[in-house]
Design an enzyme around this catalytic site. Structure first.
Site, PDB file in Angstrom:
ATOM      1  N   ARG A 224      38.240  29.381  50.061  1.00 48.73           N
ATOM      2  CA  ARG A 224      37.157  30.006  49.301  1.00 48.73           C
ATOM      3  C   ARG A 224      37.292  29.724  47.811  1.00 48.73           C
ATOM      4  O   ARG A 224      38.392  29.705  47.283  1.00 48.73           O
ATOM      5  CB  ARG A 224      37.161  31.519  49.548  1.00 48.73           C
ATOM      6  CG  ARG A 224      36.132  31.939  50.573  1.00 48.73           C
ATOM      7  CD  ARG A 224      36.323  33.347  51.057  1.00 48.73           C
ATOM      8  NE  ARG A 224      36.429  34.334  49.991  1.00 48.73           N
ATOM      9  CZ  ARG A 224      36.599  35.633  50.217  1.00 48.73           C
ATOM     10  NH1 ARG A 224      36.679  36.076  51.453  1.00 48.73           N
ATOM     11  NH2 ARG A 224      36.693  36.476  49.213  1.00 48.73           N
TER      12      ARG A 224
ATOM     13  N   LYS B 171      41.298  43.223  55.535  1.00 46.33           N
ATOM     14  CA  LYS B 171      40.144  44.034  55.954  1.00 46.33           C
ATOM     15  C   LYS B 171      39.277  43.264  56.941  1.00 46.33           C
ATOM     16  O   LYS B 171      38.897  43.773  57.980  1.00 46.33           O
ATOM     17  CB  LYS B 171      39.264  44.422  54.752  1.00 46.33           C
ATOM     18  CG  LYS B 171      39.967  45.211  53.672  1.00 46.33           C
ATOM     19  CD  LYS B 171      39.013  45.556  52.534  1.00 46.33           C
ATOM     20  CE  LYS B 171      38.455  44.351  51.785  1.00 46.33           C
ATOM     21  NZ  LYS B 171      39.451  43.592  51.014  1.00 46.33           N
TER      22      LYS B 171
ATOM     23  N   ARG C 143      32.711  49.691  47.201  1.00 47.82           N
ATOM     24  CA  ARG C 143      33.753  49.199  46.311  1.00 47.82           C
ATOM     25  C   ARG C 143      33.763  49.931  44.985  1.00 47.82           C
ATOM     26  O   ARG C 143      34.590  49.641  44.139  1.00 47.82           O
ATOM     27  CB  ARG C 143      33.470  47.730  46.036  1.00 47.82           C
ATOM     28  CG  ARG C 143      34.438  46.781  46.684  1.00 47.82           C
ATOM     29  CD  ARG C 143      34.003  45.407  46.244  1.00 47.82           C
ATOM     30  NE  ARG C 143      35.003  44.437  46.447  1.00 47.82           N
ATOM     31  CZ  ARG C 143      35.118  43.688  47.532  1.00 47.82           C
ATOM     32  NH1 ARG C 143      34.332  43.889  48.563  1.00 47.82           N
ATOM     33  NH2 ARG C 143      36.037  42.770  47.588  1.00 47.82           N
TER      34      ARG C 143
ATOM     35  N   ARG D 277      44.984  31.139  52.919  1.00 49.24           N
ATOM     36  CA  ARG D 277      43.817  31.542  53.713  1.00 49.24           C
ATOM     37  C   ARG D 277      42.847  30.382  53.892  1.00 49.24           C
ATOM     38  O   ARG D 277      42.603  29.595  52.981  1.00 49.24           O
ATOM     39  CB  ARG D 277      43.083  32.694  53.047  1.00 49.24           C
ATOM     40  CG  ARG D 277      41.749  32.957  53.746  1.00 49.24           C
ATOM     41  CD  ARG D 277      41.168  34.270  53.476  1.00 49.24           C
ATOM     42  NE  ARG D 277      40.758  34.452  52.109  1.00 49.24           N
ATOM     43  CZ  ARG D 277      40.233  35.590  51.675  1.00 49.24           C
ATOM     44  NH1 ARG D 277      40.089  36.607  52.499  1.00 49.24           N
ATOM     45  NH2 ARG D 277      39.874  35.687  50.424  1.00 49.24           N
TER      46      ARG D 277
ATOM     47  N   ARG E 200      40.618  39.639  40.657  1.00 51.60           N
ATOM     48  CA  ARG E 200      40.062  40.506  41.717  1.00 51.60           C
ATOM     49  C   ARG E 200      40.975  41.706  41.963  1.00 51.60           C
ATOM     50  O   ARG E 200      40.503  42.804  42.232  1.00 51.60           O
ATOM     51  CB  ARG E 200      39.854  39.701  43.001  1.00 51.60           C
ATOM     52  CG  ARG E 200      38.673  38.744  42.888  1.00 51.60           C
ATOM     53  CD  ARG E 200      38.728  37.627  43.911  1.00 51.60           C
ATOM     54  NE  ARG E 200      38.748  38.089  45.280  1.00 51.60           N
ATOM     55  CZ  ARG E 200      39.149  37.347  46.303  1.00 51.60           C
ATOM     56  NH1 ARG E 200      39.577  36.112  46.093  1.00 51.60           N
ATOM     57  NH2 ARG E 200      39.128  37.820  47.521  1.00 51.60           N
TER      58      ARG E 200
HETATM   59  P1  AP5 Z   1      41.440  38.746  55.149  1.00 52.35           P
HETATM   60  O1  AP5 Z   1      41.255  39.462  56.444  1.00 52.35           O
HETATM   61  O2  AP5 Z   1      40.584  37.589  54.855  1.00 52.35           O
HETATM   62  O3  AP5 Z   1      41.468  39.799  53.946  1.00 52.35           O
HETATM   63  P2  AP5 Z   1      40.309  40.643  53.280  1.00 52.35           P
HETATM   64  O4  AP5 Z   1      40.896  41.995  52.999  1.00 52.35           O
HETATM   65  O5  AP5 Z   1      39.043  40.584  54.054  1.00 52.35           O
HETATM   66  O6  AP5 Z   1      40.220  39.849  51.913  1.00 52.35           O
HETATM   67  P3  AP5 Z   1      38.958  39.297  51.104  1.00 52.35           P
HETATM   68  O7  AP5 Z   1      39.478  38.349  50.066  1.00 52.35           O
HETATM   69  O8  AP5 Z   1      37.887  38.834  52.008  1.00 52.35           O
HETATM   70  O9  AP5 Z   1      38.556  40.596  50.416  1.00 52.35           O
HETATM   71  P4  AP5 Z   1      37.754  40.720  49.167  1.00 52.35           P
HETATM   72  O10 AP5 Z   1      37.595  42.168  49.252  1.00 52.35           O
HETATM   73  O11 AP5 Z   1      38.334  40.222  47.916  1.00 52.35           O
HETATM   74  O12 AP5 Z   1      36.539  39.728  49.420  1.00 52.35           O
HETATM   75  P5  AP5 Z   1      35.056  39.970  49.890  1.00 52.35           P
HETATM   76  O13 AP5 Z   1      34.632  38.837  50.694  1.00 52.35           O
HETATM   77  O14 AP5 Z   1      34.904  41.344  50.437  1.00 52.35           O
HETATM   78  O15 AP5 Z   1      42.988  38.300  55.069  1.00 52.35           O
HETATM   79  C1  AP5 Z   1      43.483  37.594  53.949  1.00 52.35           C
HETATM   80  C2  AP5 Z   1      44.451  36.490  54.402  1.00 52.35           C
HETATM   81  O16 AP5 Z   1      45.606  37.087  55.003  1.00 52.35           O
HETATM   82  C3  AP5 Z   1      43.878  35.563  55.486  1.00 52.35           C
HETATM   83  O17 AP5 Z   1      44.422  34.293  55.316  1.00 52.35           O
HETATM   84  C4  AP5 Z   1      44.392  36.183  56.799  1.00 52.35           C
HETATM   85  O18 AP5 Z   1      44.474  35.239  57.828  1.00 52.35           O
HETATM   86  C5  AP5 Z   1      45.749  36.686  56.369  1.00 52.35           C
HETATM   87  N1  AP5 Z   1      46.172  37.883  57.089  1.00 52.35           N
HETATM   88  C6  AP5 Z   1      45.374  38.902  57.540  1.00 52.35           C
HETATM   89  N2  AP5 Z   1      46.123  39.847  58.130  1.00 52.35           N
HETATM   90  C7  AP5 Z   1      47.427  39.432  58.021  1.00 52.35           C
HETATM   91  C8  AP5 Z   1      48.685  39.997  58.414  1.00 52.35           C
HETATM   92  N3  AP5 Z   1      48.759  41.201  59.012  1.00 52.35           N
HETATM   93  N4  AP5 Z   1      49.818  39.305  58.113  1.00 52.35           N
HETATM   94  C9  AP5 Z   1      49.753  38.095  57.474  1.00 52.35           C
HETATM   95  N5  AP5 Z   1      48.594  37.505  57.087  1.00 52.35           N
HETATM   96  C10 AP5 Z   1      47.442  38.177  57.349  1.00 52.35           C
HETATM   97  O19 AP5 Z   1      34.298  39.938  48.473  1.00 52.35           O
HETATM   98  C11 AP5 Z   1      34.230  38.763  47.716  1.00 52.35           C
HETATM   99  C12 AP5 Z   1      33.467  39.022  46.429  1.00 52.35           C
HETATM  100  O20 AP5 Z   1      32.123  39.452  46.736  1.00 52.35           O
HETATM  101  C13 AP5 Z   1      34.022  40.144  45.538  1.00 52.35           C
HETATM  102  O21 AP5 Z   1      35.068  39.682  44.701  1.00 52.35           O
HETATM  103  C14 AP5 Z   1      32.759  40.565  44.785  1.00 52.35           C
HETATM  104  O22 AP5 Z   1      32.471  39.656  43.758  1.00 52.35           O
HETATM  105  C15 AP5 Z   1      31.665  40.443  45.835  1.00 52.35           C
HETATM  106  N6  AP5 Z   1      31.461  41.700  46.567  1.00 52.35           N
HETATM  107  C16 AP5 Z   1      31.666  41.920  47.904  1.00 52.35           C
HETATM  108  N7  AP5 Z   1      31.388  43.184  48.235  1.00 52.35           N
HETATM  109  C17 AP5 Z   1      31.006  43.810  47.077  1.00 52.35           C
HETATM  110  C18 AP5 Z   1      30.623  45.143  46.757  1.00 52.35           C
HETATM  111  N8  AP5 Z   1      30.593  46.116  47.693  1.00 52.35           N
HETATM  112  N9  AP5 Z   1      30.293  45.407  45.469  1.00 52.35           N
HETATM  113  C19 AP5 Z   1      30.323  44.460  44.519  1.00 52.35           C
HETATM  114  N10 AP5 Z   1      30.684  43.183  44.746  1.00 52.35           N
HETATM  115  C20 AP5 Z   1      31.033  42.855  46.011  1.00 52.35           C
HETATM  116 MG    MG Z   2      37.174  39.601  53.760  1.00 53.08          MG
END
Ligand code: AP5
Ligand code: MG
Length: 214
Positions: free
Chosen positions: A160, A13, A88, A127, A171
């Site tokens: 991270r 994402k 979410r 990552r 997660r």
């Molecule tokens: P990346 O682009 O980093 O993936 P992502 O979908 O952004 O994954 P996140 O782990 O950031 O999502 P998340 O939803 O768990 O975390 P968030 O920060 O939102 O890609 C992942 C990896 O794959 C990278 O190494 C990248 O280089 C690689 N990659 C990308 N595309 C690729 C491809 N096509 N092929 C191969 N490799 C590829 O949230 C973290 C925490 O915050 C949550 O767990 C929660 O506790 C809290 N939080 C955040 N938002 C909320 C909310 N709305 N409500 C409640 N809690 C929340």
């Molecule tokens: Mg992310």
């Protein structure tokens, strides 16, 4: 243009949202990044969010919604935004929908980046993240130009805290229980589009551009 990115943790994402933001000239708003920046700055909000994030749980809706609405009310969001990691839960989606409606506007696209669970854990251990600008890399699939350094802002890259395999599994469970229902929520509003997130980064982006238009 108002866009929502859906998909499991690690689906890509953030990676795609950064490219969308650049191409369409709208801000990339990631609730995960906003929380991480609050944690780095040791704010009260950051300290409260950290315990949930490290446990792989969602931060409570009230806290998250307040932070997000504050961010999208800023001047740079008046022509739209790409939301990454929000909503979410159904409750978050309902608040967002009501707020956008108040302005006489609507969410235009919800893009679901589909990646099976078995690919996710592998991806996450490779990552590397920039906690300053939010860019993410992968040591094999999406390497930075210089090892360990962010291409965009020169900051040192880190693994991270919540990317440990056991936390990633938690997660993923939370995703299936609380976030996946949003797929039907946006399908019912006729704005859901699915893309195959197992393809390489450029191919996924190409699919997204076909949906959003040139
Ligand atoms: P990346 O682009 O980093 O993936 P992502 O979908 O952004 O994954 P996140 O782990 O950031 O999502 P998340 O939803 O768990 O975390 P968030 O920060 O939102 O890609 C992942 C990896 O794959 C990278 O190494 C990248 O280089 C690689 N990659 C990308 N595309 C690729 C491809 N096509 N092929 C191969 N490799 C590829 O949230 C973290 C925490 O915050 C949550 O767990 C929660 O506790 C809290 N939080 C955040 N938002 C909320 C909310 N709305 N409500 C409640 N809690 C929340
Ligand atoms: Mg992310």
């Amino acid at each position: 243009m108002k866009i929502i990115m859906l998909g499991a943790p690690g689906a890509g994402k953030g990676t795609q949202a950064i490219s969308i933001a650049e191409k369409y000239g709208i801000p990339h708003v990631s609730t995960g990044d906003l929380f991480r920046s609050n944690i780095s700055n040791k704010t009260e909000l950051g300290m409260e969010a950290k315990s949930y994030m490290d446990a792989g749980k969602l931060v409570p809706d009230a806290l998250t919604v307040r932070m997000l609405l504050d961010r999208v009310s800023k001047e740079d969001c008046k022509n739209g935004y790409v939301l990454d990691g929000f909503p979410r839960t159904i409750a978050q989606a309902e608040v967002l929908e009501a707020e956008v409606k108040k302005l006489g506007e609507q969410i235009d696209f919800a893009i679901d980046v589909e990646v099976p669970d078995e690919n996710i854990v592998k991806r996450m251990s490779g990552r590397r993240a920039c906690l300053k600008c939010g860019a993410t890399y992968h040591i094999v699939h999406v390497p930075p130009k210089q090892e360990g350094i962010c291409d965009q802002c020169g900051e040192a890259l880190v693994l991270r805290d919540d990317d440990a395999p056991e936390t990633v599994l938690k997660r993923l469970n939370v995703y299936h229980e609380q976030t996946q229902p949003l797929i039907d929520f946006y399908k019912a509003r006729n704005i859901l589009h699915e893309v195959d997130g197992t393809k390489d980064r450029e191919s996924v982006f190409k699919e997204i551009v076909e949906i959003l238009g040139e």
